[in-house]
Scaffold this active site. Structure first.
Site, PDB file in Angstrom:
ATOM      1  N   ASP A 166       0.863  -1.180   0.000  1.00 57.17           N
ATOM      2  CA  ASP A 166       0.000   0.000   0.000  1.00 57.17           C
ATOM      3  C   ASP A 166       0.899   1.230   0.000  1.00 57.17           C
ATOM      4  OD1 ASP A 166      -1.759  -2.108   0.553  1.00 57.17           O
ATOM      5  OD2 ASP A 166      -3.050  -0.851   1.800  1.00 57.17           O
ATOM      6  N   LYS A 229      -7.102   3.358  -3.444  1.00 52.34           N
ATOM      7  CA  LYS A 229      -7.523   3.355  -2.046  1.00 52.34           C
ATOM      8  C   LYS A 229      -7.729   4.793  -1.578  1.00 52.34           C
ATOM      9  CE  LYS A 229      -5.530   2.034   2.482  1.00 52.34           C
ATOM     10  NZ  LYS A 229      -4.389   1.329   3.120  1.00 52.34           N
ATOM     11  N   LYS A 265     -10.456   0.147  -2.514  1.00 53.90           N
ATOM     12  CA  LYS A 265     -10.318  -0.045  -1.076  1.00 53.90           C
ATOM     13  C   LYS A 265     -10.640   1.234  -0.323  1.00 53.90           C
ATOM     14  CE  LYS A 265      -6.999  -1.341   2.570  1.00 53.90           C
ATOM     15  NZ  LYS A 265      -5.631  -1.841   2.857  1.00 53.90           N
TER      16      LYS A 265
END
Length: 329
Positions: A166, A229, A265
């Site tokens: 991430d 995300k 996400k």
């Protein structure tokens, strides 16, 4: 709405990873988002679509399988990470699963997400499972360390066994419209990840407009992001339904133009089971049932699992348990 708890077809096995595409500044320039329209649409999600009784329990079990079980605290320790991994192995109390007839379904979260310093600890603690470790890298949460430092951190996390990375983008690049710079950085990070999948954290609460959010989403997808995300969870404003709509509509547009499915996400502030159900309904309505699988949808969550477990116990017993009756997550 009905939803299978487990999809035995393993759709991720047939999923084509995003290879990345050349930066198309004309496409980026055409992106526009109408905040008021998105907010009106977002306000209807939780009221127009609800699931009840045994269907709600099935959706909540599904939500567990979509969760990146996360600890990203400044006081994290190896012991805390090991406890989190133990919870990942058995996210729902066995007696609850037995009461639901779900004890053989192998319900586990999609991943365990930790700082780079704890990747090796998590990998060891999850040995023998197929639960991947995700590492937050690239100067999390601000992403302002030198690029070579960020790339080195990615490579180190992959070397320690992280299967997902991430990363955080530089928000300033979005605010000043430096799309080429953003593309080049994300592309370099994608290459540093190798076979590990890359989730690009936009920090949406700091991007000023939903049009900026949408443009940043597109640039990251063109650069090869496997997921986009919302947030680090450290911003003042994290995941919202309006922001989610802007991002998933860009995912839909990207898919229409390229044929590539990119994951989504939402992270930060999703702590209640009812919120998880709302986000799942949003995904199903906007992108279809296909996107309700771990290779295309995740929750970034730390306390969400506890509330889901409480709701599941209520579903089988008729009573709510106190939080302390649920094992640490």
């Amino acid at each position: 709405m009905s939803l299978k708890i487990v999809d035995s077809a393993h759709p991720e096995a047939h999923h084509k990873r995003n290879p990345g595409f050349p930066l198309d500044l004309d496409w980026v320039g055409r992106v526009r988002m109408n905040r008021s329209a998105l907010e009106r649409r977002a306000a209807t999600i939780g009221t127009r679509r609800t699931v009840k009784k045994e269907y709600q329990l099935a959706w909540l079990l599904k939500a567990v399988s979509l969760m990146d079980l996360t600890t990203l605290n400044s006081d994290d320790t190896p012991g805390r990470v090991e406890r989190l991994c133990a919870k990942a192995r058995n996210p729902i109390r066995p007696d609850i699963l037995e009461a639901m007839g779900a004890e053989k379904m192998g319900i586990t979260p999609a991943a365990v997400c930790v700082y780079h310093a704890f990747v090796a600890t998590a990998v060891k603690a999850l040995e023998g499972t197929n639960i991947p470790v995700a590492a937050v890298s690239t100067g999390f949460p601000h992403g302002l360390t030198p690029l070579e430092t960020r790339l080195g951190e990615i490579r180190a996390s992959v070397a320690d066994g992280a299967r997902e990375i991430d990363i955080v983008i530089e928000r300033g690049m979005v605010l000043r419209g430096d799309w080429q710079g953003l593309y080049d950085q994300v592309r370099a990070m994608r290459e540093a990840c190798g076979d590990a999948h890359i989730k690009t954290i936009l920090g949406t609460g700091e991007l000023a407009t939903l049009t900026n959010v949408a443009k940043a989403s597109l640039v990251c997808m063109l650069a090869g992001a496997d997921f986009i995300k919302t947030s680090t969870g450290k911003e003042k404003t994290n995941a919202t339904l309006a922001t989610s709509l802007a991002m998933i509509r860009m995912i839909r547009w990207f898919h229409e133009e390229t044929g590539i499915e990119v994951g989504y996400k939402p992270a930060g502030g999703i702590s209640k089971a009812k919120d998880a159900l709302t986000y799942m309904a949003l995904m199903k309505e906007e992108l279809g049932r296909k996107w309700l699988e771990p290779h295309l949808f995740r929750f970034g969550a730390s306390s969400l699992l506890t509330d889901i477990e409480r709701q599941l116990e209520h579903g089988v017993s008729g009573h709510y348990a106190a939080d302390y009756r649920m094992a640490m997550a």
